[in-house]
Design an enzyme around this catalytic site. Structure first.
Site, PDB file in Angstrom:
ATOM      1  N   CYS A 163      -7.714   2.649   3.251  1.00  0.00           N
ATOM      2  CA  CYS A 163      -6.447   1.955   3.550  1.00  0.00           C
ATOM      3  C   CYS A 163      -5.173   2.787   3.441  1.00  0.00           C
ATOM      4  CB  CYS A 163      -6.317   0.741   2.637  1.00  0.00           C
ATOM      5  SG  CYS A 163      -7.599  -0.470   2.942  1.00  0.00           S
ATOM      6  N   LYS A 183     -13.563   6.625  -5.169  1.00  0.00           N
ATOM      7  CA  LYS A 183     -13.255   6.270  -6.554  1.00  0.00           C
ATOM      8  C   LYS A 183     -14.547   5.776  -7.192  1.00  0.00           C
ATOM      9  CE  LYS A 183     -11.139   2.129  -7.170  1.00  0.00           C
ATOM     10  NZ  LYS A 183     -10.315   0.905  -6.945  1.00  0.00           N
ATOM     11  N   ARG A 197     -14.950   6.399   2.693  1.00  0.00           N
ATOM     12  CA  ARG A 197     -13.938   6.523   3.743  1.00  0.00           C
ATOM     13  C   ARG A 197     -12.692   7.247   3.201  1.00  0.00           C
ATOM     14  NH1 ARG A 197     -13.835   0.457   5.948  1.00  0.00           N
ATOM     15  NH2 ARG A 197     -14.057   0.079   3.711  1.00  0.00           N
ATOM     16  N   ASN A 232       0.827  -1.213   0.000  1.00  0.00           N
ATOM     17  CA  ASN A 232       0.000   0.000   0.000  1.00  0.00           C
ATOM     18  C   ASN A 232       0.858   1.259   0.000  1.00  0.00           C
ATOM     19  OD1 ASN A 232      -2.449  -1.160  -0.261  1.00  0.00           O
ATOM     20  ND2 ASN A 232      -3.108  -0.892   1.857  1.00  0.00           N
TER      21      ASN A 232
HETATM   22  N1  LIG Z   1     -11.733  -2.109   2.423  1.00  0.00           N
HETATM   23  C1  LIG Z   1     -10.784  -2.607   1.677  1.00  0.00           C
HETATM   24  O1  LIG Z   1     -10.807  -2.439   0.455  1.00  0.00           O
HETATM   25  C2  LIG Z   1      -9.655  -3.409   2.288  1.00  0.00           C
HETATM   26  C3  LIG Z   1      -8.794  -4.122   1.449  1.00  0.00           C
HETATM   27  C4  LIG Z   1      -7.768  -4.886   2.011  1.00  0.00           C
HETATM   28  C5  LIG Z   1      -7.622  -4.944   3.387  1.00  0.00           C
HETATM   29  N2  LIG Z   1      -8.463  -4.241   4.194  1.00  0.00           N
HETATM   30  C6  LIG Z   1      -8.326  -4.412   5.655  1.00  0.00           C
HETATM   31  O2  LIG Z   1      -9.309  -5.347   6.095  1.00  0.00           O
HETATM   32  C7  LIG Z   1      -9.804  -5.022   7.391  1.00  0.00           C
HETATM   33  C8  LIG Z   1     -11.302  -4.868   7.349  1.00  0.00           C
HETATM   34  O3  LIG Z   1     -11.618  -3.802   6.504  1.00  0.00           O
HETATM   35  P1  LIG Z   1     -13.093  -3.528   6.020  1.00  0.00           P
HETATM   36  O4  LIG Z   1     -13.006  -2.442   5.009  1.00  0.00           O
HETATM   37  O5  LIG Z   1     -13.765  -4.805   5.669  1.00  0.00           O
HETATM   38  O6  LIG Z   1     -13.743  -2.951   7.391  1.00  0.00           O
HETATM   39  P2  LIG Z   1     -15.279  -2.766   7.721  1.00  0.00           P
HETATM   40  O7  LIG Z   1     -15.358  -1.703   8.753  1.00  0.00           O
HETATM   41  O8  LIG Z   1     -16.073  -2.627   6.470  1.00  0.00           O
HETATM   42  O9  LIG Z   1     -15.716  -4.165   8.378  1.00  0.00           O
HETATM   43  C9  LIG Z   1     -15.275  -4.611   9.603  1.00  0.00           C
HETATM   44  C10 LIG Z   1     -16.438  -5.319  10.292  1.00  0.00           C
HETATM   45  O10 LIG Z   1     -15.954  -5.956  11.473  1.00  0.00           O
HETATM   46  C11 LIG Z   1     -17.012  -5.906  12.450  1.00  0.00           C
HETATM   47  N3  LIG Z   1     -16.431  -6.148  13.766  1.00  0.00           N
HETATM   48  C12 LIG Z   1     -15.566  -5.365  14.466  1.00  0.00           C
HETATM   49  N4  LIG Z   1     -15.234  -5.970  15.619  1.00  0.00           N
HETATM   50  C13 LIG Z   1     -15.887  -7.163  15.653  1.00  0.00           C
HETATM   51  C14 LIG Z   1     -15.930  -8.229  16.576  1.00  0.00           C
HETATM   52  N5  LIG Z   1     -15.195  -8.211  17.699  1.00  0.00           N
HETATM   53  N6  LIG Z   1     -16.738  -9.286  16.300  1.00  0.00           N
HETATM   54  C15 LIG Z   1     -17.455  -9.325  15.170  1.00  0.00           C
HETATM   55  N7  LIG Z   1     -17.436  -8.342  14.246  1.00  0.00           N
HETATM   56  C16 LIG Z   1     -16.660  -7.282  14.483  1.00  0.00           C
HETATM   57  C17 LIG Z   1     -17.605  -4.541  12.264  1.00  0.00           C
HETATM   58  O11 LIG Z   1     -18.911  -4.468  12.798  1.00  0.00           O
HETATM   59  C18 LIG Z   1     -17.567  -4.395  10.730  1.00  0.00           C
HETATM   60  O12 LIG Z   1     -18.788  -4.801  10.136  1.00  0.00           O
HETATM   61  C19 LIG Z   1      -9.045  -3.758   7.806  1.00  0.00           C
HETATM   62  O13 LIG Z   1      -7.925  -4.128   8.554  1.00  0.00           O
HETATM   63  C20 LIG Z   1      -8.603  -3.163   6.476  1.00  0.00           C
HETATM   64  O14 LIG Z   1      -7.432  -2.392   6.609  1.00  0.00           O
HETATM   65  C21 LIG Z   1      -9.486  -3.491   3.676  1.00  0.00           C
HETATM   66  O1  LIG Z   2      -3.465   6.223 -10.577  1.00  0.00           O
HETATM   67  C1  LIG Z   2      -4.210   6.346  -9.595  1.00  0.00           C
HETATM   68  C2  LIG Z   2      -4.790   5.242  -8.930  1.00  0.00           C
HETATM   69  C3  LIG Z   2      -5.607   5.464  -7.826  1.00  0.00           C
HETATM   70  N1  LIG Z   2      -5.862   6.723  -7.404  1.00  0.00           N
HETATM   71  C4  LIG Z   2      -6.709   6.937  -6.205  1.00  0.00           C
HETATM   72  O2  LIG Z   2      -6.175   6.177  -5.145  1.00  0.00           O
HETATM   73  C5  LIG Z   2      -7.196   5.797  -4.232  1.00  0.00           C
HETATM   74  C6  LIG Z   2      -7.126   4.314  -3.941  1.00  0.00           C
HETATM   75  O3  LIG Z   2      -7.469   3.584  -5.107  1.00  0.00           O
HETATM   76  P1  LIG Z   2      -7.337   1.995  -5.184  1.00  0.00           P
HETATM   77  O4  LIG Z   2      -6.009   1.590  -4.721  1.00  0.00           O
HETATM   78  O5  LIG Z   2      -7.718   1.593  -6.539  1.00  0.00           O
HETATM   79  O6  LIG Z   2      -8.495   1.514  -4.199  1.00  0.00           O
HETATM   80  P2  LIG Z   2      -8.448   0.901  -2.702  1.00  0.00           P
HETATM   81  O7  LIG Z   2      -9.725   0.196  -2.516  1.00  0.00           O
HETATM   82  O8  LIG Z   2      -8.065   1.948  -1.736  1.00  0.00           O
HETATM   83  O9  LIG Z   2      -7.306  -0.224  -2.777  1.00  0.00           O
HETATM   84  C7  LIG Z   2      -6.034  -0.068  -2.155  1.00  0.00           C
HETATM   85  O10 LIG Z   2      -6.124  -0.358  -0.776  1.00  0.00           O
HETATM   86  C8  LIG Z   2      -6.624  -1.686  -0.488  1.00  0.00           C
HETATM   87  C9  LIG Z   2      -6.772  -1.785   1.009  1.00  0.00           C
HETATM   88  O11 LIG Z   2      -5.599  -2.107   1.659  1.00  0.00           O
HETATM   89  C10 LIG Z   2      -5.640  -2.697  -1.069  1.00  0.00           C
HETATM   90  O12 LIG Z   2      -6.089  -4.000  -0.768  1.00  0.00           O
HETATM   91  C11 LIG Z   2      -5.536  -2.482  -2.580  1.00  0.00           C
HETATM   92  O13 LIG Z   2      -4.584  -3.402  -3.130  1.00  0.00           O
HETATM   93  C12 LIG Z   2      -5.092  -1.052  -2.847  1.00  0.00           C
HETATM   94  O14 LIG Z   2      -5.092  -0.788  -4.247  1.00  0.00           O
HETATM   95  C13 LIG Z   2      -8.516   6.224  -4.892  1.00  0.00           C
HETATM   96  O15 LIG Z   2      -8.947   7.429  -4.314  1.00  0.00           O
HETATM   97  C14 LIG Z   2      -8.132   6.427  -6.349  1.00  0.00           C
HETATM   98  O16 LIG Z   2      -8.946   7.364  -6.999  1.00  0.00           O
HETATM   99  C15 LIG Z   2      -5.303   7.819  -8.045  1.00  0.00           C
HETATM  100  O17 LIG Z   2      -5.515   8.957  -7.659  1.00  0.00           O
HETATM  101  N2  LIG Z   2      -4.499   7.586  -9.130  1.00  0.00           N
END
Ligand SMILES: NC(=O)c1ccc[n+]([C@@H]2O[C@H](COP(=O)([O-])OP(=O)(O)OC[C@H]3O[C@@H](n4cnc5c(N)ncnc54)[C@H](O)[C@@H]3O)[C@@H](O)[C@H]2O)c1
Ligand SMILES: O=c1ccn([C@@H]2O[C@H](COP(=O)(O)OP(=O)(O)O[C@H]3O[C@H](CO)[C@@H](O)[C@H](O)[C@H]3O)[C@@H](O)[C@H]2O)c(=O)[nH]1
Length: 480
Positions: free
Chosen positions: A272, A335, A342, A220
């Protein structure tokens, strides 16, 4: 039948488990959450999150081998493999406030696992966590577990919002970190066998626990750094007459650099990037590496600068006063193809404009009005000064209207700010829009999606990030 339970039915837990259930019909998957409304939504026609393709996958498996439940203890007790996918936000107070990850939710989940388990379990870190979290989790589990064996694995998730299902179907890699002991290796194999249902073996990478945990933060940080790099270039492009798209294209053709993630924008958002880099910064500081910490901090500073620069550009272009002027905001999510707001740059940009007393008319195809209003009125942590009571909040509801289409938002507006690259904004009838706006009519494109020449021909004054400036803007006061 292997039984999987996932604690946390959020943006990661929901889609990830739906895809595992879909690809592994012989595995039973139960997703549990403390939020009953969220579980109810997963069990309804209106899923709690919007992701292209998600509904289809959920509908194919729900009630067969995919279940959503609020009975956490029961399903944790029965599971062989427990994924923990709870939120790990930035700490807002106490030691490490503003940077360190808040592991409260994780610890609660770990204690619950220890309390209710009666058989051996594999516990998988799916959440993004600081390096060495597995060690802390191991301690909690083994000190409370009445002799039950637990194996902790790190299996960070790399899906991106808006493309989650595609990313899960065709991941660049799946990363599994485990202990290098016979039991640890057995656990790694058990998880690998799940992914091997659809992910080619060469894309499943197995490492030690700490490498897996750190790789997620590193990935990231590298991605966000590319965006801050190109955004820093965009400011220089505007100052010199270079075009950031041409520069990105030329730079990205170098196979050592590659073309992806070089789109200049109003700033990166999402749950993230900022959180994970701050977490990385904190880990560096705790390990006595202030120079490394400062290097990564700069990625976030440039991102903040880009948002401020955009707001200043809007205000300075409009004779330094936007008080009581209607400004249309097109796009609020961080996006396209997601309703997730968030850390969306739209929050900071809108607040900046509101501070200058603009009247905002906001349209986003996926974000509900309630969410927009909450986002704009919520206190926001100042990561550099978390101790300040100044974690800014904004509330002037009468300055904001949220509307249901782009033409309504732009009618009578002095300016349009495009803050999310939704496809529908590319195909708007800009002549119709221009005819409904007072003159001069401005477009500030924070995503570089409009056809600048075409719009200038219509009569708009157009600002596009990192592009040669409109003659109107050249002599306007410098920004930040
Ligand atoms: N959102 C993404 O695109 C993304 C991508 C990769 C990794 N991550 C990571 O994954 C993790 C989760 O992210 P998210 O976006 O899904 O979060 P989110 O807030 O959408 O979901 C988390 C869920 O966990 C639940 N929760 C919290 N504590 C709990 C407990 N003790 N028992 C049962 N449920 C509980 C909450 O109610 C919530 O619904 C984070 O660490 C984040 O950094 C997120
Ligand atoms: O060339 C680019 C690419 C992305 N963005 C912006 O960057 C942010 C993040 O975009 P993107 O990475 O596509 O979405 P996320 O869902 O935040 O995904 C990132 O964060 C996740 C949570 O950790 C990881 O799992 C993914 O691999 C990582 O790409 C957004 O606001 C995009 O608009 C730009 O401004 N320029």
């Amino acid at each position: 039948m292997v039984k999987i339970c996932c604690i946390g039915a959020g943006y990661v837990g929901g889609p990830t488990m739906a895809v595992i259930a879909y690809k592994c019909p012989s595995v039973e998957v139960v997703v549990v959450d403390i939020s009953k409304p969220r579980i109810n939504a997963w069990n309804s026609e209106q899923l709690p999150i919007y992701e292209p393709g998600l509904e289809d996958v959920v509908k194919k498996c729900r009630g067969k081998n995919l279940f959503f439940s609020a009975e956490i203890e029961k399903h944790v007790a029965k599971a062989d493999i427990i994924f923990v996918s709870v939120n790990t936000p930035t700490k807002t107070q106490g030691l490490g406030a503003g940077k360190a990850a808040d592991l409260t939710y994780w610890e609660t989940a770990a204690r619950l696992i220890a309390d209710v388990s009666k058989s051996a379990k594999i516990v998988v870190e799916k959440s993004t966590v600081p390096v060495k979290t597995a060690e802390a989790i191991e301690k909690i589990l083994t000190h409370n577990s009445k002799g039950i064996s637990f194996q902790i694995l790190s299996n960070p998730e790399f899906l991106a919002g808006g493309t989650a299902i595609n990313d899960l179907f065709n991941p660049d890699r799946v990363l599994i970190g485990g202990r290098e002991t016979p039991d640890g290796m057995k656990a790694v194999k058990a998880l690998k066998d799940i992914y091997a249902h659809w992910v080619p073996e060469e894309r499943i990478i197995c490492t030690n626990l700490w490498s897996a945990e750190l790789s997620k933060l590193a990935a990231n940080a590298f991605l966000a750094q590319r965006i801050s790099s190109v955004n820093a270039m965009s400011a220089l492009c505007e100052a010199t007459g270079a075009d950031v798209s041409e520069v990105s294209n030329a730079v990205g053709k170098d196979t050592r650099i590659g073309p992806k993630f070089l789109n200049s924008s109003v700033g990166f958002g999402g749950s993230c990037f900022q959180k994970d880099i701050l977490n990385l910064v904190y880990i560096c500081e705790c390990n006595g590496l202030p120079q490394v910490a400062n290097y990564w901090k700069q990625v976030i500073k440039v991102n903040d600068y880009q948002k401020t620069r955009f707001v200043n550009r809007v205000v300075s272009s409009m004779f330094n006063t936007i008080a009581n002027k209607k400004i249309a905001i097109l796009g609020f999510s961080f996006k396209k193809d997601t309703g997730d707001t968030r850390e969306t740059p739209a929050i900071d940009v809108c607040r900046g404009l509101l501070r200058d007393e603009a009247q905002l008319s906001i349209y986003d195809p996926q974000v509900p009005e309630r969410q927009i209003r909450d986002d704009l009125s919520m206190r926001k942590l100042d990561w550099e000064h978390p101790g300040h009571a100044s974690s800014v909040s904004f509330s002037a509801p009468e300055q904001i209207s949220v509307v249901t289409d782009a033409y309504q938002a732009t009618e009578g507006a002095h300016a349009i700010c495009i803050l999310t690259e939704w496809d529908e904004f590319r195909f708007l009838d800009f002549q119709r829009i221009y005819d409904s706006m007072p003159n001069p009519a401005y477009i500030f494109d924070g995503r570089n999606i409009v056809d600048v020449e075409k719009l200038r021909k219509i009569g708009f004054i157009v600002y596009s990030i990192g592009k040669p400036l409109d003659p109107w803007l050249v002599d306007m006061p410098a920004v930040v």
